[in-house]
Scaffold this motif. Structure first.
Motif, PDB file in Angstrom:
ATOM      1  N   TRP A 268       2.046  45.042  -5.967  1.00 27.98           N
ATOM      2  CA  TRP A 268       2.220  43.460  -6.713  1.00 27.98           C
ATOM      3  C   TRP A 268       2.534  42.641  -5.552  1.00 27.98           C
ATOM      4  O   TRP A 268       1.943  41.517  -5.624  1.00 27.98           O
ATOM      5  CB  TRP A 268       3.516  43.599  -7.408  1.00 27.98           C
ATOM      6  N   HIS A 271      -0.652  41.353  -4.027  1.00 22.15           N
ATOM      7  CA  HIS A 271      -1.220  40.472  -4.785  1.00 22.15           C
ATOM      8  C   HIS A 271      -0.748  39.121  -4.661  1.00 22.15           C
ATOM      9  O   HIS A 271      -1.481  37.886  -5.404  1.00 22.15           O
ATOM     10  CB  HIS A 271      -1.482  40.816  -6.325  1.00 22.15           C
ATOM     11  N   GLN A 272       0.398  38.806  -4.044  1.00 18.01           N
ATOM     12  CA  GLN A 272       0.844  37.480  -3.926  1.00 18.01           C
ATOM     13  C   GLN A 272       0.163  36.767  -2.816  1.00 18.01           C
ATOM     14  O   GLN A 272       0.096  37.391  -1.860  1.00 18.01           O
ATOM     15  CB  GLN A 272       2.373  37.633  -3.550  1.00 18.01           C
ATOM     16  N   LEU A 304      -0.075  42.017 -14.033  1.00 20.18           N
ATOM     17  CA  LEU A 304       0.819  41.254 -13.282  1.00 20.18           C
ATOM     18  C   LEU A 304       1.689  40.544 -14.229  1.00 20.18           C
ATOM     19  O   LEU A 304       2.798  40.204 -13.947  1.00 20.18           O
ATOM     20  CB  LEU A 304      -0.173  40.229 -12.394  1.00 20.18           C
ATOM     21  N   ASP A 308       5.693  40.400 -14.466  1.00 21.28           N
ATOM     22  CA  ASP A 308       6.560  38.943 -14.513  1.00 21.28           C
ATOM     23  C   ASP A 308       7.486  39.061 -15.775  1.00 21.28           C
ATOM     24  O   ASP A 308       8.535  38.486 -15.779  1.00 21.28           O
ATOM     25  CB  ASP A 308       5.496  37.835 -14.496  1.00 21.28           C
TER      26      ASP A 308
END
Length: 323
Positions: A268, A271-272, A304, A308
């Motif tokens: 995760w 992926h930012q 994703l 969230d």
């Protein structure tokens, strides 16, 4: 291994950064050397340490372990992008901490000696020093750069406005300023999304997240507890109680994905868009191997969004709390 540039600099670093804080206090030197060799062999070229690492009774021990490892040859130093930090107290004397020009000079020379090298690739301010003006800090850093002792400067645990102060002061001096910020950032702790990440992106700083698994809470802590593998204590136990429902939903979702919780948490972060390289601090070879598996995990947009939903983040300030 995947590589990216560190912020706006031309320096290329691996998408995972090997954190060495456990080397000495929790990982014996022989095991630490084995982990570092394995990291290099896997393509990790970005190593992070700090002058205070090693334990309260032996601050500096971790840098010493790295120094002896570099001294074994095999182009270990040449293959490593070396990052260390200063700020913390190293001795019971008035000028043995923080970011005065005097301490920058002394702390840098001491780190170079412990690390058995003649330069640091990335020299990081471990914390903001509210009592030292930025002109003094940058003057000391400029001297160190001119001497060839450091190549780049970075910050750690800065607020967004601290990054702005640092960069504007550097701009006035026509010097390069910061190239990176190292902050706590993970699925559970996302405060940096408010102002730190926007500031870093605006000024061209790479983000280096520390504690990507929130002290193990995102590494499968509930499953480990059920299996009798790990017992959570102290602050981690308090945080587990506070976020138990979220963590349970998270571990269930990672099971649906067929991946380990720690791999998903690291993936995760990767992926930012602001993230350069999460700092992984393995105590064992197995933990390093688990971190490396995250590099191959591509999360779909739906995954994703699900993450969230479990761990809501922030919009950029001020829109997060205003119109």
């Amino acid at each position: 291994m995947q590589y990216t540039q560190l912020g706006r600099s031309g320096l290329k670093v691996s998408r995972l950064c090997l954190g060495t804080m456990n080397f000495g206090p929790h990982t014996e030197e022989a095991d630490a050397r084995s982990i570092m060799d394995s990291a290099l062999d896997s393509g990790i070229n970005f190593f992070d340490t700090a002058n205070v690492y090693g334990g309260t009774g032996h601050r500096g021990r971790t840098e010493e372990i790295l120094g002896r490892w570099f001294a074994t040859g095999g182009q270990r130093r040449e293959r490593t992008v070396l990052a260390t930090k200063l700020y913390g107290t190293m001795a019971d004397r008035p000028n043995e901490s923080r970011l005065s020009a005097l301490n920058i000079r002394r702390a840098l020379d001491a780190s170079l000696k412990r690390l058995q090298t003649d330069y640091i690739d990335l020299y990081q301010f471990h914390h903001v020093d509210r009592n030292t003006p930025w002109d003094e800090i940058w003057q000391a850093i400029d001297v160190a750069v001119q001497q060839g002792k450091i190549l780049y400067a970075g910050s750690s645990n800065f607020a967004g406005w601290h990054i702005t102060q640092a960069q504007e002061a550097a701009s006035r001096r026509h010097t390069y300023g910061l190239v990176s910020e190292q902050s706590i950032y993970n699925l559970l702790t996302r405060n940096v999304e408010l102002e730190v990440i926007p500031a870093a992106q605006h000024y061209g700083l790479g983000l280096i997240p520390w504690s990507p698994l929130q002290g193990g809470l995102l590494g499968g802590v509930l499953k480990a507890g059920r299996d009798g593998v790990r017992r959570t204590e102290g602050r981690s136990l308090e945080n587990l109680k506070k976020h138990q429902d979220q963590i349970r939903h998270y571990e269930d979702f990672t099971q649906e994905l067929g991946r380990e919780p720690g791999e998903v948490a690291l993936a995760w972060l990767l992926h930012q868009p602001a993230v350069t390289a999460p700092v992984v601090g393995p105590r064992t070879q197995d933990q390093l191997d688990a971190a490396l598996r995250a590099l191959d995990l591509a999360l779909e947009p739906s995954a994703l969004q699900r993450l969230d939903d479990i761990f809501p983040g922030y919009r950029t300030a001020p829109e997060d709390y205003a119109w």
